[in-house]
Design an enzyme around this catalytic site. Structure first.
Site, short mmCIF file in Angstrom:
data_model
loop_
_atom_site.label_atom_id
_atom_site.label_comp_id
_atom_site.label_asym_id
_atom_site.label_seq_id
_atom_site.Cartn_x
_atom_site.Cartn_y
_atom_site.Cartn_z
N SER A 75 0.85 -1.18 0.00
CA SER A 75 0.00 0.00 0.00
C SER A 75 0.89 1.24 0.00
CB SER A 75 -0.90 0.00 1.24
OG SER A 75 -0.12 0.37 2.37
N LYS A 76 0.23 2.38 0.01
CA LYS A 76 0.97 3.65 -0.04
C LYS A 76 2.00 3.77 1.07
CE LYS A 76 -1.76 6.71 -2.82
NZ LYS A 76 -3.22 6.82 -2.67
N ARG A 77 1.72 3.10 2.20
CA ARG A 77 2.67 3.17 3.31
C ARG A 77 4.07 2.69 2.90
NH1 ARG A 77 1.94 -0.54 6.81
NH2 ARG A 77 0.32 -1.61 5.66
N HIS A 78 4.11 1.84 1.88
CA HIS A 78 5.40 1.28 1.46
C HIS A 78 6.08 2.13 0.40
CE1 HIS A 78 3.02 -2.29 2.87
NE2 HIS A 78 4.11 -2.39 3.60
N GLY A 79 5.50 3.28 0.09
CA GLY A 79 6.08 4.13 -0.96
C GLY A 79 5.15 4.21 -2.14
#
Ligand code: GLU
Length: 474
Positions: free
Chosen positions: A240-244
């Site tokens: 997800s966006k948390r990973h970049g």
């Protein structure tokens, strides 16, 4: 006679094309191209509140950028509501689906109650055997699922997966507002579009037994299924966006090459011996589901960056010149519309491409070749543009001015003559010149740099360096 392979990529336009979707599209595309089949793009936009035209365009742009061309479509499910309703009517007429009069609030209440009692929140089949309609209520339509026995999904990747029918809901196939739902539309479309292989993320594996029953009820054969394992972030949770960055076009903007991203994504789940780098033709030739693994794959941005660097090294500099130009404009190294000699730019790129991991990095590293003048890094100026280098720089400037040629061989010879005359070492001249020409202390071979910067700008920059030394020593 063998049946022609027909596959589809069926994104819901509720967001940009992301890494997971792109990999699904890619595996569909590779499989079709490997089997001389037909690749269909179908936009699943029945969720009107979350689907937008902007996202449709974004998905299409992402696919085009990656070079995933399709043969049919894009079809839009919102253009096909009449078709779905006909199928629903047929199922109702045949007793394979029924009207449900339960309101959303009632369903929600019963769901909560079931959960509170520790039961699965399934529809309680209240309207399954109603004889009469409920006056004044517009019904939804539910599919009559078998309640006993098992359903086997024979998956090309996962193998045999068994589902208990008692776990399956009588799912809604048409809402009371007349809109059809995913499990119905996907079956109707896959039947109408003669899809032979359904290749999608394994978040849909649980939907597959439901869809198999809808195929059966309609009297059609099921296609073959291939459910791709999920893509996870480094912490093993779903990417997800948390990973970049997860949107494909974000990688475009960061200066990734589409072929590098394609190569990286295909290796997320597929392998061919130990080979890491593949041309598209090789991918098409070798791709098969035999070598797609069952385990979830972890997205590794560092590896993607490394691969991109490899692609930059292996791409002819003339092509890189065309690709890097928009980045030069974005970095304000070039003005929009400013002409630049491509052959010259390719020569400059030749000296830098070994070090750049992205096109954006490559653009930034080209700055001192293209700019009219350079800014010095303060430490570099202090260390190298001072009284120790002044005479060497003056000597060099005079010799370069008078030199008949300006190739890197000519320049190398002049450098050697100067340092010999001054009893100095090559690096005593090379570093100050590097600062004068590039502003810093790191660059490709200095003779090449001078040749590419050209005589006129080189002389100007040497003059400015000499001036700077004099200003500081006053
Ligand atoms: N529209 C679905 C999704 O985006 C695709 C489902 C399918 O491929 O069957 O997840």
């Amino acid at each position: 006679m063998t049946v022609q392979v027909r596959v589809r990529f069926a994104p819901s336009p509720t967001g940009h094309l992301h890494i997971g979707g792109a990999r699904t599209a890619l595996f569909n595309w590779l499989y079709t191209r490997n089997r001389n089949g037909v690749f269909i793009l179908r936009i699943e936009d029945t969720d009107r509140t979350r689907s937008t035209d902007e996202y449709i365009e974004a998905i299409i742009n992402g696919m085009k950028w990656m070079g995933l061309d399709w043969d049919e479509g894009p079809y839009r499910q919102t253009d096909r509501f009449d078709v779905y309703r006909q199928y629903v009517e047929r199922l109702v007429t045949e007793g394979k689906a029924y009207h449900c009069y339960c309101s959303a609030e009632e369903l929600e209440e019963r769901r909560k109650l079931a959960l509170a009692m520790g039961k699965p929140p399934k529809y309680d089949n209240r309207c399954r055997n109603l004889k009469e309609p409920v006056p004044g209520v517009v019904p939804a339509v539910r599919f009559r699922m078998p309640q006993e026995g098992q359903t086997i999904v024979d998956d090309m990747i996962r193998g045999t997966v068994m589902f208990e029918n008692s776990q399956l809901d009588d799912l809604i196939i048409l809402r009371s507002d007349g809109t059809p739902t995913y499990n119905l539309t996907v079956v109707v479309d896959d039947v109408d579009m003669k899809i032979t292989h359904v290749i999608r993320g394994d978040d849909h594996l649980n939907n597959t037994p439901k869809q198999i029953h809808i195929y059966k009820a309609l009297g059609y054969e099921t296609p073959l299924f291939a459910h791709l394992p999920m893509i996870l972030g480094s912490d093993k949770t779903r990417l997800s966006k948390r990973h970049g960055a997860t949107s494909v076009m974000a990688y475009h903007e960061m200066g990734y090459l589409p072929d590098a991203l394609v190569n990286y994504l295909v290796r997320l789940g597929w392998s061919y011996g130990d080979q890491e780098i593949f041309s598209r033709d090789e991918l098409i030739k070798h791709f098969s589901f035999k070598h797609v693994g069952k385990a979830a794959a972890v997205f590794n941005p560092e590896k993607l960056l490394w691969l991109n660097g490899q692609y930059i090294i292996n791409t002819p500099s003339e092509r890189l010149a065309a690709m890097v130009t928009p980045f030069l404009v974005r970095e304000k190294i070039l003005i929009e519309g400013q002409e630049i000699d491509n052959e010259w730019l390719a020569k400059a790129i030749d000296t830098l491409k070994e070090r750049a991991k992205t096109l954006a990095e490559l653009a930034c590293s080209l700055r001192y070749y293209i700019a009219d003048s350079v800014e010095y890094q303060e430490k570099a100026r202090e260390k190298f543009l001072n009284d120790k280098s002044r005479d060497l720089l003056v000597g060099l400037k005079n010799s370069l001015e008078a030199a008949p040629g300006f190739t890197h061989q000519d320049i190398e010879k002049i450098f050697k003559d100067i340092v010999e005359k001054h009893g100095a070492k090559l690096k005593d001249l090379a570093q100050p010149v590097r600062v004068a020409l590039t502003g810093g202390t790191e660059s490709p071979g200095i003779f090449e740099v001078l040749e590419i910067v050209g005589r006129e700008k080189t002389l100007k920059r040497l003059e400015k360096a000499i001036q700077t030394i004099e200003n500081y020593s006053k």
